[in-house]
Write an enzyme that holds these catalytic residues in place. Structure first.
Site, PDB file in Angstrom:
ATOM      1  N   ASP A  63      -1.588  -0.836   6.076  1.00  0.00           N
ATOM      2  CA  ASP A  63      -1.824  -0.347   7.442  1.00  0.00           C
ATOM      3  C   ASP A  63      -3.254   0.070   7.707  1.00  0.00           C
ATOM      4  OD1 ASP A  63      -1.924   2.022   5.937  1.00  0.00           O
ATOM      5  OD2 ASP A  63      -1.176   3.197   7.619  1.00  0.00           O
ATOM      6  N   ASP A  76       0.869  -1.173   0.000  1.00  0.00           N
ATOM      7  CA  ASP A  76       0.000   0.000   0.000  1.00  0.00           C
ATOM      8  C   ASP A  76       0.910   1.228   0.000  1.00  0.00           C
ATOM      9  OD1 ASP A  76      -2.375   1.597   0.292  1.00  0.00           O
ATOM     10  OD2 ASP A  76      -1.848   1.824   2.398  1.00  0.00           O
ATOM     11  N   ASP A  79      -6.944  -2.288   3.663  1.00  0.00           N
ATOM     12  CA  ASP A  79      -5.913  -3.266   3.303  1.00  0.00           C
ATOM     13  C   ASP A  79      -6.188  -4.642   3.895  1.00  0.00           C
ATOM     14  OD1 ASP A  79      -4.380  -1.304   1.964  1.00  0.00           O
ATOM     15  OD2 ASP A  79      -3.536  -0.640   3.866  1.00  0.00           O
TER      16      ASP A  79
END
Length: 765
Positions: free
Chosen positions: A507, A308, A511
């Site tokens: 995080d 990410d 996700d």
């Protein structure tokens, strides 16, 4: 409650006492009594081992202790009670060594569990009460005494506090938090007592989540251990066949017993779990919590890594990167007034503006008559000035001049920047440009990940394509997948062209599906959400991406050591079996030899407990050094802001209006910036070069110093030229603008590179 380790020690002590006592009886001429004592010492171990094997078969587990069982039973049946007693001592000794190794390897995780708080000091009806942790609710005011563990997640109420967060993050030095800062449960109060306001229950707090992860890690059994069982299942029939052949050829059952004694697969049973648990412990010491051995094995095999962007590759927080202003309003003044007004807002962008002003040591004033329109901006009075900040549409409502042509949105659009417009007394005075900047350690972390064996680095993010591709180009990732929904991230992980185990790092809540779907999900746990931490197989307790590269290196080394231990144990045992089959190794001496093989193989497996530091160099900077050096850069930030602001103004305003400001800027560069750079070159860089090693590690940054000095010298010549030739010289004005833009770019790159080096050299456990 009797633990496994206690039971193993009891059996070992019983076998040892029986062996020594029987030896004493034999030396005193009482062989029958010695045989009875050795038999009594072996029988309980034989019975316990039989029960363990039966339970294993009922659970459909391999039962690789069967050879040890057969060798002990055969020894007793053939009257070799001394050999049986030695085999019993070998088996119990190996079990004690395994349990000790697991306890030694898992002590970091056990320490986390031991730190779990059980009560809290709650203010109730004007009195302080000690209550059970489950009674704490969000909004409760709590007292944390000196040396106590923060019981739940919350915010500091009152003065600043100092917390020891080493057990959570691995960072060795205490961390200071000011009033309003979020703090996590599990930290220890390292200074005077303080008040806090709970923001979560104990069950929902950070420490409780970590405890759940630790317990899951300690309960897990690695697929590598089952692989060792499969090796043993091949080894068992081979051992039995060789024992039977030796018996048939020699006609002596003692030959078969000798083969079975040295064939006991203790290296297989013990070495792999010890190596795996040691590897998990080594990761834990580096702030990487691995949920189980299976995750560690997959981590060792992975070749593809998805990231990410926000909060993983970047800091996840807006940071001021530039200030554009009109000549009548210096950059520092625009920032001071905007930040003073933004103190009244809780918006994340407002927090970033206030933080930028404080980092520059700008003194802020209290705002008056503040009005906020959610999602648009604020307006109010600061020191008698009417100030408005926010979007262009919001700020335009407070303009009286209508002059907006000074600020063009192109740079913000191309670089994915956030904009905060500032109006002062009805005039559009400037615009603050903010970005979610790349973490200082990210470029190095990606290089270390490639060094650790990751072949493909793919960034997958829900952010805008322009911003995502800008970050991807800077970092040199292999692919960028932008504007992805949680379902899109999940599909990317499962794409058919992705082969082999896949790692996903994230995080946020969005996700979590991808983290759960990946072979190895990695959550940035220090600032990540509970959802991502629960879905992931690995949690980085300290927000440093380079720790993942260390974990991969540890996982691969652990797997290598486990396989080495298996092959070495099997090879040594097979060689001893051949010697025993030929009649050169009696059962008693075979048992002693097998014990030596066990010790050697398990000690080899324990090598996995040693970490694999990827940072070279002979020393490091202390956290205090790093903070001091970063503070020096923060104090120079206003100078860099003025360089960019002046360059922009030279293209939109006549030189006569800016000549004096340009001269002031040149003097500021000469007296502050160049003095700072000269000090770095003479005092700091030799120290850094010694830490980094090599012939001339700081040569590139020293070259930047020379270029900064050259541009500043050229700017001084331009300023003197404007004073001599007159401000109407367009060539000199364009040349000054070119110098300023070049200096702005160079300074930002130079400061970023220096901070990356500071970060990489920071001493952390």
């Amino acid at each position: 409650m009797i633990t496994r380790q206690t039971a193993n020690i009891a059996f070992l002590a019983f076998c040892a006492v029986a062996l020594v006592t029987g030896a004493g009886a034999w030396l005193n001429g009482q062989p029958h009594a010695a045989d009875m004592i050795w038999l009594a010492g072996t029988a309980p171990v034989l019975a316990a081992l039989a029960v363990s094997i039966i339970r294993g078969f009922l659970r459909a587990e391999a039962g690789v202790d069967v050879i040890a069982l057969l060798s002990m039973a055969g020894a007793l049946a053939l009257g070799e009670t001394l050999a049986g007693s030695v085999i019993g001592l070998m088996v119990t000794g190996g079990q004690v060594l395994e349990s000790w190794a697991e306890a030694r390897a898992g002590r970091e995780m056990s320490a986390l569990l031991a730190r779990a708080p059980h009560s809290a000091n709650l203010y109730r009806d004007g009195h302080l009460e000690q209550v059970a942790l489950k009674e704490v609710s969000p909004g409760n005011r709590l007292l944390v005494r000196t040396g106590e563990v923060v019981p739940v997640d919350g915010h500091v109420a009152g003065e600043s506090v100092v917390l020891d967060e080493s057990m959570l993050t691995g960072e060795p030095l205490p961390v200071r938090h000011i009033a309003g800062d979020a703090i996590r449960s599990g930290s220890v109060n390292a200074a005077k007592p303080f008040d806090m306001v709970a923001s979560a229950t104990a069950a929902d707090s950070s420490f409780a989540g970590i405890v759940r992860l630790v317990e899951a890690a300690k309960r897990s059994k690695a697929p590598a251990s089952r692989l060792a069982d499969r090796y043993a299942l091949l080894f068992v029939p081979l051992s039995l066949a060789l024992a039977a052949t030796a018996w048939l050829i020699s006609g002596s059952p003692l030959r078969a017993l000798a083969v079975l004694v040295v064939a006991t697969p203790c290296p297989l049973i013990l070495a792999v779990p010890v190596a795996i648990v040691s590897g998990i412990s080594s990761c834990a010491r580096r702030g990487v919590l691995v949920k189980g051995g299976g995750i560690l094995e997959k981590l060792a095999e992975a070749k593809t890594l998805f990231f990410d962007k926000t909060g993983t590759l970047t800091g996840g927080m807006a940071r001021l990167v530039a200030i554009e202003t009109v000549p009548a309003h210096p950059a520092a003044e625009v920032l001071r007034l905007a930040a003073s007004l933004d103190q009244a807002s809780q918006h994340i962008i407002a927090d970033a503006v206030v933080a930028a002003a404080r980092a520059r040591n700008i003194e802020l004033s209290p705002p008056l008559r503040v009005e906020e329109v959610p999602g648009r901006g604020l307006s109010g009075m600061v020191e008698g000035h009417a100030v408005a900040v926010g979007s262009l549409a919001h700020v335009s409502e407070f303009l009286t001049t209508g002059d907006q042509h000074h600020f063009r949105p192109g740079r913000a659009d191309h670089d994915g920047l956030a904009t905060v417009y500032v109006a002062i007394n009805g005039t559009l005075a400037g615009v603050l440009l903010l970005a979610d900047e790349i973490r200082p350690e990210t470029p190095r972390a990606l290089r270390l990940l490639r060094k650790a064996g990751i072949g493909r680095l793919i960034m997958v993010t829900g952010d805008r394509r322009a911003a995502a591709e800008s970050v991807g180009a800077l970092l040199g990732v292999d692919a960028v997948l932008a504007e992805q929904t949680p379902a899109g991230k999940l599909a990317a992980i499962k794409a058919p062209d992705i082969t082999g185990p896949v790692i996903m790092v994230g995080d946020g809540v969005n996700d979590a599906p991808a983290l759960a779907a990946a072979d190895v999900g990695v959550a940035m746990g220090a600032r990540g959400t509970a959802a991502s931490s629960e879905a992931a197989g690995i949690v980085l307790l300290v927000d440093r991406l380079d720790r993942l590269a260390e974990a991969i290196a540890i996982a691969r080394r652990t797997r290598r050591i486990a396989v080495q231990s298996v092959m070495a144990g099997m090879g040594l045992s097979f060689a001893a079996m051949l010697v025993a089959a030929l009649g050169y190794l009696p059962p008693l001496f075979g048992a002693m030899l097998q014990e030596a093989i066990d010790v050697v193989v398990i000690l080899n497996a324990l090598r996995a407990i040693q970490g694999v530091p990827l940072r070279g160099g002979r020393a490091g900077l202390t956290t205090a050094d790093v903070e001091r050096l970063r503070l020096e850069h923060a104090e120079l930030a206003p100078v860099a802001d003025q360089v960019r602001s002046m360059a922009d103004q030279l293209s939109t305003h006549p030189a006569p209006d800016l000549r004096d400001q340009l001269a002031e800027l040149e003097e500021l560069l000469r007296t502050r910036l160049l003095v700072h750079e000269q000090g770095d070159e003479t005092a700091l860089y030799p120290r850094l070069a010694d830490m980094l090693g090599g012939d001339d590690a700081m040569a590139p940054l020293s070259g930047m110093h020379r270029e900064i000095h050259r541009l500043c010298r050229q700017l001084g010549q331009m300023v003197r030229g404007l004073q001599v030739c007159g401000p109407e010289s367009p060539d000199l004005t364009k040349e000054a603008q070119r110098i300023l833009y070049g200096l702005d770019t160079l300074l930002r790159v130079h400061f970023a590179e220096e901070e990356a080096i500071y970060h990489n050299l920071e001493e952390t456990v």
